[in-house]
Design an enzyme around this catalytic site. Sequence first.
Site, PDB file in Angstrom:
ATOM      1  N   SER A   1       0.817  -1.211   0.000  1.00  0.00           N
ATOM      2  CA  SER A   1       0.000   0.000   0.000  1.00  0.00           C
ATOM      3  C   SER A   1       0.857   1.270   0.000  1.00  0.00           C
ATOM      4  O   SER A   1       1.611   1.503  -0.926  1.00  0.00           O
ATOM      5  CB  SER A   1      -0.964  -0.048   1.189  1.00  0.00           C
ATOM      6  OG  SER A   1      -1.928   0.962   1.100  1.00  0.00           O
TER       7      SER A   1
ATOM      8  N   ASP B   1      10.488   4.840  -9.776  1.00  0.00           N
ATOM      9  CA  ASP B   1      10.084   5.390 -11.071  1.00  0.00           C
ATOM     10  C   ASP B   1      10.797   6.701 -11.388  1.00  0.00           C
ATOM     11  O   ASP B   1      11.019   7.026 -12.562  1.00  0.00           O
ATOM     12  CB  ASP B   1       8.569   5.620 -11.091  1.00  0.00           C
ATOM     13  CG  ASP B   1       7.793   4.337 -11.322  1.00  0.00           C
ATOM     14  OD1 ASP B   1       8.435   3.280 -11.487  1.00  0.00           O
ATOM     15  OD2 ASP B   1       6.552   4.389 -11.336  1.00  0.00           O
TER      16      ASP B   1
ATOM     17  N   LYS C   1      -0.320  -4.136  -3.638  1.00  0.00           N
ATOM     18  CA  LYS C   1      -1.648  -3.579  -3.327  1.00  0.00           C
ATOM     19  C   LYS C   1      -1.740  -2.176  -3.925  1.00  0.00           C
ATOM     20  O   LYS C   1      -1.137  -1.240  -3.438  1.00  0.00           O
ATOM     21  CB  LYS C   1      -1.882  -3.517  -1.816  1.00  0.00           C
ATOM     22  CG  LYS C   1      -3.240  -2.934  -1.424  1.00  0.00           C
ATOM     23  CD  LYS C   1      -3.425  -2.969   0.091  1.00  0.00           C
ATOM     24  CE  LYS C   1      -4.779  -2.401   0.484  1.00  0.00           C
ATOM     25  NZ  LYS C   1      -4.877  -0.942   0.304  1.00  0.00           N
TER      26      LYS C   1
END
Length: 557
Positions: free
Chosen positions: A291, A302, A316
């Site tokens: 999460s 990223d 998740k």
Amino acid sequence: MKKLFYAVAALAAMAFIGHAETRSPKADINSNVTIFNSVVKELQSNYVDTIDIESAVKTAIDAMLNKLDPYTEYMPRKEQEEFRSLNSGEYAGIGSYIMARNGNVYISGPHQGSPADRAGLRSGDLIMSIDTVTVLGMTTEQVSSRLKGQRGTTVRVTVKRPYVEDSIITVEMVRDKIMIPAVPYSGLVGDDIGYIQLSQFSEKSADEVLDALNRLVEENRIKGLILDLRENGGGFLESAVRILGYFLPKGTEVLRTRGKGVMEERVYKTSGKPVAPDLPLVVLTDGGTASASEITAGALQDLDRAVIMGDRSFGKGLVQTTREIPYDGMLKVTVARYYIPSGRLIQAIDYSHRNPDGSVARIPDSLTTEFRTAAGRIVRDGGGITPDLKVQYPEVSRLTYNVVRDNWAFDFANRYAATHESIPPADEFVVDDSIYEDFKAFIDPEKFNYDKVCVTILGNLREAAKIEGYMSDSIDAEISHLEAMLKHPLDKDLDTNRKSIAPYLEREIANRYYYQPGEISSFLRYDPAVDSAVQVLHDAARYKAILSPAKTTAAKK
């Protein structure tokens, strides 16, 4: 009864709306709720036995919500306290972890400075009664509810303490507000690398990380940082965004959430001036990283801002919020999916597409899609965050596993603390020969549950040979010979596994004197992930190369 029908009606309406591609006609919702109410009434009036209506309706609600995903759940008022405590990081009580064991409940460790700590409660204390009520045989939930209460109220607890003469001890404590730290430990690893363990994303997580980061940067002049998100199940999305802002330029997009409608998209950007925008950073992840933890690790990956190390995260990619339900109920409902900066969704299971039997499975790697980081590195969606560097952890022997699982290390630490006033600092304390010999003598071979893998395998081999018709006197003799060769006394096996057992003993003993921070500090010395992270942070060229896109053959030419 009436309030239950209203709660069911509201929940059923939300569930039917959320499950369809488009909103169901109002008449369909009303008719289904009416049918459900009628069934409940008929059962209450005519069923041959007495029905616990509240329990039955809760079961029906849970069954309906389980068809959606495991994160959408209904909580009546009595079940909301723990949920709020986890989100806020605080509750009112005595401040101690408890554990179930042998059908009873024990103190597993008080928080430093808590009412339990000030009253002298210790790890291993058997809780016998609370306010004159015997709690032997109760569950941890039942005992916990009696220990918690309003701040400022008094609670009287009687315990039985092991390894002391006067074993029955009664203490009175005044309940207080207990703060569960989101950062249970921060400090130096080696001379110049900072380490922050973040255990949850509560309302106070960002502030605690900021305090730890500022202290490490200003006081220790660290040259790199390890952010440990292992076993961090997540929490507040907003806390993750704030923490990302400590390492990324102001105004950096780190997250998008998309709900049911086109207008239900939200963009999250960092809003503050970064504290450590250029500090080399490693983030540790594992299968328990989920999460908000994955938002943090994934965004840093990223944007090529940190090296991710460890194991693949949980996967998740769903966002929940809470809705008030009539009569003090609460519905935690999935309202959106989140997408990290490369545009990927890391949700590992698609709950909207189930197998014919109702089961769901992880998205296979072969069906995932490639995305690119800001620098052009390849990353993939649909299965958590894959680390840039995987860490190999040593295999844990069955003997070591049993020492920890069956609380031999826990009990020995309790006895050691009862007979020793102090130990060296947690990161310096070691189990020497004298202590380890004492531990070996502490273990009762008659009570030690030790499944020897080799013996088990040979037993299975003997049975298989009999079943398949290969057993003969000579084969039986050979197996018996192997059993004799592989059969070692427990004392010898403990010596063989000392290297893997000693860190667990040191961790438990350090906890008795220095609480949770000492326990973490002690065990970090043996953590291969931390060792690998330190090596990467000390090697600037390697760190840079990991965060750079792989050069193609054509580019090299």
